[in-house]
Scaffold this motif. Sequence first.
Motif, PDB file in Angstrom:
ATOM      1  N   CYS A  81      18.595  56.001  14.732  1.00 33.52           N
ATOM      2  CA  CYS A  81      17.734  54.819  14.831  1.00 33.52           C
ATOM      3  C   CYS A  81      17.929  54.285  16.247  1.00 33.52           C
ATOM      4  CB  CYS A  81      18.152  53.765  13.813  1.00 33.52           C
ATOM      5  SG  CYS A  81      17.988  54.331  12.121  1.00 33.52           S
ATOM      6  N   PHE A  82      16.894  54.345  17.051  1.00 36.66           N
ATOM      7  CA  PHE A  82      16.995  53.876  18.439  1.00 36.66           C
ATOM      8  C   PHE A  82      16.759  52.363  18.454  1.00 36.66           C
ATOM      9  CE2 PHE A  82      17.403  57.714  21.094  1.00 36.66           C
ATOM     10  CZ  PHE A  82      17.342  58.658  20.085  1.00 36.66           C
ATOM     11  N   CYS A  83      17.609  51.645  17.729  1.00 39.45           N
ATOM     12  CA  CYS A  83      17.513  50.192  17.543  1.00 39.45           C
ATOM     13  C   CYS A  83      18.761  49.739  16.793  1.00 39.45           C
ATOM     14  CB  CYS A  83      16.244  49.849  16.747  1.00 39.45           C
ATOM     15  SG  CYS A  83      16.084  50.732  15.192  1.00 39.45           S
ATOM     16  N   ILE A  84      18.789  48.445  16.424  1.00 40.77           N
ATOM     17  CA  ILE A  84      19.941  47.937  15.661  1.00 40.77           C
ATOM     18  C   ILE A  84      19.709  48.118  14.162  1.00 40.77           C
ATOM     19  CG2 ILE A  84      21.246  45.877  15.026  1.00 40.77           C
ATOM     20  CD1 ILE A  84      20.883  44.806  17.853  1.00 40.77           C
ATOM     21  N   GLY A  85      18.573  47.582  13.676  1.00 35.20           N
ATOM     22  CA  GLY A  85      18.303  47.586  12.234  1.00 35.20           C
ATOM     23  C   GLY A  85      18.149  48.999  11.688  1.00 35.20           C
ATOM     24  N   THR A  86      18.672  49.206  10.452  1.00 34.26           N
ATOM     25  CA  THR A  86      18.526  50.522   9.813  1.00 34.26           C
ATOM     26  C   THR A  86      17.847  50.381   8.450  1.00 34.26           C
ATOM     27  OG1 THR A  86      20.779  50.259   8.972  1.00 34.26           O
ATOM     28  CG2 THR A  86      20.523  51.576  10.960  1.00 34.26           C
ATOM     29  N   ASN A  87      17.211  49.216   8.231  1.00 33.77           N
ATOM     30  CA  ASN A  87      16.567  48.957   6.948  1.00 33.77           C
ATOM     31  C   ASN A  87      15.351  49.844   6.708  1.00 33.77           C
ATOM     32  OD1 ASN A  87      15.843  46.990   9.161  1.00 33.77           O
ATOM     33  ND2 ASN A  87      14.049  46.856   7.846  1.00 33.77           N
ATOM     34  N   GLN A  88      14.823  50.468   7.782  1.00 31.49           N
ATOM     35  CA  GLN A  88      13.662  51.346   7.636  1.00 31.49           C
ATOM     36  C   GLN A  88      14.048  52.731   7.087  1.00 31.49           C
ATOM     37  OE1 GLN A  88      15.395  50.592  10.173  1.00 31.49           O
ATOM     38  NE2 GLN A  88      14.857  51.538  12.094  1.00 31.49           N
ATOM     39  N   VAL A  89      15.351  52.963   6.969  1.00 30.21           N
ATOM     40  CA  VAL A  89      15.838  54.248   6.467  1.00 30.21           C
ATOM     41  C   VAL A  89      16.473  54.031   5.096  1.00 30.21           C
ATOM     42  CG1 VAL A  89      17.453  56.147   6.916  1.00 30.21           C
ATOM     43  CG2 VAL A  89      16.319  55.004   8.837  1.00 30.21           C
ATOM     44  N   ASP A  90      16.103  54.868   4.133  1.00 31.03           N
ATOM     45  CA  ASP A  90      16.757  54.802   2.825  1.00 31.03           C
ATOM     46  C   ASP A  90      18.140  55.433   2.992  1.00 31.03           C
ATOM     47  OD1 ASP A  90      17.713  55.238   0.257  1.00 31.03           O
ATOM     48  OD2 ASP A  90      15.715  55.567  -0.586  1.00 31.03           O
ATOM     49  N   LEU A  91      19.133  54.572   3.259  1.00 34.27           N
ATOM     50  CA  LEU A  91      20.471  55.079   3.601  1.00 34.27           C
ATOM     51  C   LEU A  91      21.134  55.805   2.430  1.00 34.27           C
ATOM     52  CD1 LEU A  91      21.850  52.083   5.716  1.00 34.27           C
ATOM     53  CD2 LEU A  91      20.924  54.248   6.564  1.00 34.27           C
ATOM     54  N   ASP A  92      20.827  55.363   1.207  1.00 35.05           N
ATOM     55  CA  ASP A  92      21.415  56.056   0.043  1.00 35.05           C
ATOM     56  C   ASP A  92      20.858  57.460  -0.069  1.00 35.05           C
ATOM     57  OD1 ASP A  92      22.949  53.918  -0.662  1.00 35.05           O
ATOM     58  OD2 ASP A  92      21.466  53.091  -2.054  1.00 35.05           O
ATOM     59  N   ALA A  93      19.520  57.566   0.103  1.00 38.16           N
ATOM     60  CA  ALA A  93      18.900  58.896   0.020  1.00 38.16           C
ATOM     61  C   ALA A  93      19.447  59.789   1.133  1.00 38.16           C
ATOM     62  CB  ALA A  93      17.381  58.777   0.127  1.00 38.16           C
ATOM     63  N   ALA A  94      19.620  59.219   2.315  1.00 39.06           N
ATOM     64  CA  ALA A  94      20.157  60.006   3.446  1.00 39.06           C
ATOM     65  C   ALA A  94      21.528  60.547   3.078  1.00 39.06           C
ATOM     66  CB  ALA A  94      20.246  59.130   4.697  1.00 39.06           C
ATOM     67  N   GLN A  95      22.373  59.674   2.557  1.00 42.04           N
ATOM     68  CA  GLN A  95      23.733  60.089   2.200  1.00 42.04           C
ATOM     69  C   GLN A  95      23.717  61.165   1.122  1.00 42.04           C
ATOM     70  OE1 GLN A  95      27.344  57.275   2.160  1.00 42.04           O
ATOM     71  NE2 GLN A  95      26.557  57.289   0.105  1.00 42.04           N
ATOM     72  N   GLU A  96      22.882  60.949   0.105  1.00 41.42           N
ATOM     73  CA  GLU A  96      22.815  61.941  -0.973  1.00 41.42           C
ATOM     74  C   GLU A  96      22.352  63.298  -0.465  1.00 41.42           C
ATOM     75  OE1 GLU A  96      20.428  60.128  -4.073  1.00 41.42           O
ATOM     76  OE2 GLU A  96      21.723  58.354  -3.926  1.00 41.42           O
ATOM     77  N   HIS A  97      21.593  63.321   0.634  1.00 37.72           N
ATOM     78  CA  HIS A  97      21.140  64.591   1.202  1.00 37.72           C
ATOM     79  C   HIS A  97      22.083  65.078   2.300  1.00 37.72           C
ATOM     80  CE1 HIS A  97      17.492  63.505  -0.957  1.00 37.72           C
ATOM     81  NE2 HIS A  97      17.155  64.780  -0.880  1.00 37.72           N
ATOM     82  N   GLY A  98      23.203  64.386   2.481  1.00 42.00           N
ATOM     83  CA  GLY A  98      24.183  64.814   3.491  1.00 42.00           C
ATOM     84  C   GLY A  98      23.710  64.581   4.909  1.00 42.00           C
ATOM     85  N   VAL A  99      22.859  63.581   5.094  1.00 37.51           N
ATOM     86  CA  VAL A  99      22.303  63.295   6.424  1.00 37.51           C
ATOM     87  C   VAL A  99      22.993  62.062   7.015  1.00 37.51           C
ATOM     88  CG1 VAL A  99      20.207  62.656   7.700  1.00 37.51           C
ATOM     89  CG2 VAL A  99      20.065  64.294   5.804  1.00 37.51           C
ATOM     90  N   ALA A 100      23.603  62.237   8.177  1.00 43.67           N
ATOM     91  CA  ALA A 100      24.287  61.100   8.830  1.00 43.67           C
ATOM     92  C   ALA A 100      23.262  60.266   9.591  1.00 43.67           C
ATOM     93  CB  ALA A 100      25.348  61.617   9.790  1.00 43.67           C
ATOM     94  N   VAL A 101      23.441  58.941   9.554  1.00 43.18           N
ATOM     95  CA  VAL A 101      22.516  58.046  10.261  1.00 43.18           C
ATOM     96  C   VAL A 101      23.294  57.250  11.311  1.00 43.18           C
ATOM     97  CG1 VAL A 101      20.859  56.138  10.009  1.00 43.18           C
ATOM     98  CG2 VAL A 101      21.062  57.853   8.193  1.00 43.18           C
ATOM     99  N   PHE A 102      22.739  57.238  12.514  1.00 46.77           N
ATOM    100  CA  PHE A 102      23.363  56.510  13.627  1.00 46.77           C
ATOM    101  C   PHE A 102      22.389  55.451  14.139  1.00 46.77           C
ATOM    102  CE2 PHE A 102      25.096  60.775  13.490  1.00 46.77           C
ATOM    103  CZ  PHE A 102      26.453  60.560  13.620  1.00 46.77           C
ATOM    104  N   ASN A 103      22.917  54.429  14.836  1.00 44.97           N
ATOM    105  CA  ASN A 103      22.057  53.432  15.487  1.00 44.97           C
ATOM    106  C   ASN A 103      22.695  53.005  16.800  1.00 44.97           C
ATOM    107  OD1 ASN A 103      24.161  51.778  14.617  1.00 44.97           O
ATOM    108  ND2 ASN A 103      22.825  50.142  13.936  1.00 44.97           N
ATOM    109  N   ALA A 104      22.099  51.998  17.427  1.00 42.88           N
ATOM    110  CA  ALA A 104      22.654  51.455  18.680  1.00 42.88           C
ATOM    111  C   ALA A 104      22.941  49.984  18.432  1.00 42.88           C
ATOM    112  CB  ALA A 104      21.637  51.608  19.807  1.00 42.88           C
TER     113      ALA A 104
END
Length: 409
Positions: A81-104
């Motif tokens: 996420c090239f921003c602060i907020g990560t609310n636009q990403v379903d973080l639970d779904a990302a985790q369940e799919h083994g996808v790491a999420v980063f931001n600034a």
Amino acid sequence: MAKVSLDKSKIKFLLLEGVHQSAVDKLTEAGYTNIEYHKTALPEDQLLESVKDAHFIGLRSRTQLTRDVFEAANRLIAVGCFCIGTNQVDLDAAQEHGVAVFNAPYSNTRSVAELVIAEAILLLRGIPEKNAVCHRGGWQKSAEGSFEIRGKTLGIVGYGSIGSQVSVLAESLGMKVIFSDVVTKLPLGNAEQCKDLDALLTKADIVSLHVPETGATKMMMGAKQIKLMKPGAILINASRGTVVDIDALAEALKSGALAGAAIDVFPSEPKGPQDEFISPLREFDNVILTPHIGGSTIEAQANIGVEVAEKLIKFSDNGTTTSSVNFPEVALSTHTNVHRLLHVHHNVPGVMSAINRLFSENNINIIGQHLQTNEKVGYVVIEVAASNSETALEKVREVEGTIRCRVLF
Ligand SMILES: NC(=O)C1=CN([C@@H]2O[C@H](COP(=O)(O)OP(=O)(O)OC[C@H]3O[C@@H](n4cnc5c(N)ncnc54)[C@H](O)[C@@H]3O)[C@@H](O)[C@H]2O)C=CC1
Ligand SMILES: O=C(O)CCC(=O)C(=O)O
């Protein structure tokens, strides 16, 4: 030996919403040349198509990464996420799919804080209305309703990175700062924490919102809270559009209960310049409306580009997940003379013992092992001799509870 890890040129980065060129430069310097770049957010059907073969996705606030997107993105390893907020990403779904999420988390903090202070000054002077009148040929030369910022009380809701920066800038201009937060915070300078939001609302001349989008912040400024604000107070929202009841705000402006507002974020925002911006606030000259540009300065965007690209590169090159917002954090140095297996699994009893048993049964020596877990997933990085990595990968993929596994050589 057959290749078990991808060449960098085959690793696809899907970059959306015009992330800064600095990100593209960083990725290219690091050898990642397979970059699909879009200046805007993609329509949903196109997004679902483009994510199919993407290993990394970079986005800002407009792209919604829903569970459906994660289902479609079979090869996805990480999201930036090239921003602060990560609310636009379903973080639970990302985790369940083994996808790491980063931001600034800090690169656009100052930009938002500066905008808020500028808006507070302009609104206290009635500049938006005077400006509008001049544009229409009028000449509203009057001191009525115009005030200095010095000595006024600023109420900051959410005293995190942005809120506390606003606090420092406001005090330097002679304002009194009060704040409310769900956490007890160290007040900077002479700022004072209020016992709760209601207490802040009854005291502040200007209220500025700096909370994240969560269940608890949804509509936290509803009709009841807006009514608690001082007569003639000002509301600034550069946090998220779901935090303010826009109809209640419009009502308070119409009745003259509030003297003005500055709103940068909206419950529903246009996807791009082609869509009309619809809002009941458009009719008010005493409202500064901005198209979600709180963090949009050249400095912030260039820094964000570098910061997030570096995080994605580190994760791709050596498995480091430091400062990920949804993943157990593992900090790793570069690896030489070993291959690294990166294994993401459900955090349930027996997975690690199954992995270790499997290595022992197959006579594969573990040279190094780094494990971190959170409530739902475990992330283990296992270092083995190059000659063992192909067999190790094959075996470890069969372990029950495995979500995703890749190897780095
Ligand atoms: N308009 C724009 O372009 C930008 C908007 N933002 C928004 O600003 C938000 C804040 O950013 P940061 O200050 O960096 O975040 P932060 O995480 O450093 O601070 C948020 C603060 O809000 C507090 N908080 C959380 N829930 C609360 C609640 N229910 N009531 C009161 N306080 C609560 C937290 O304890 C924390 O102190 C981001 O989440 C993002 O949505 C961020 C950057 C740019
Ligand atoms: O720059 C953007 O698109 C979003 C900025 C923002 O809201 C954030 O950083 O959270």
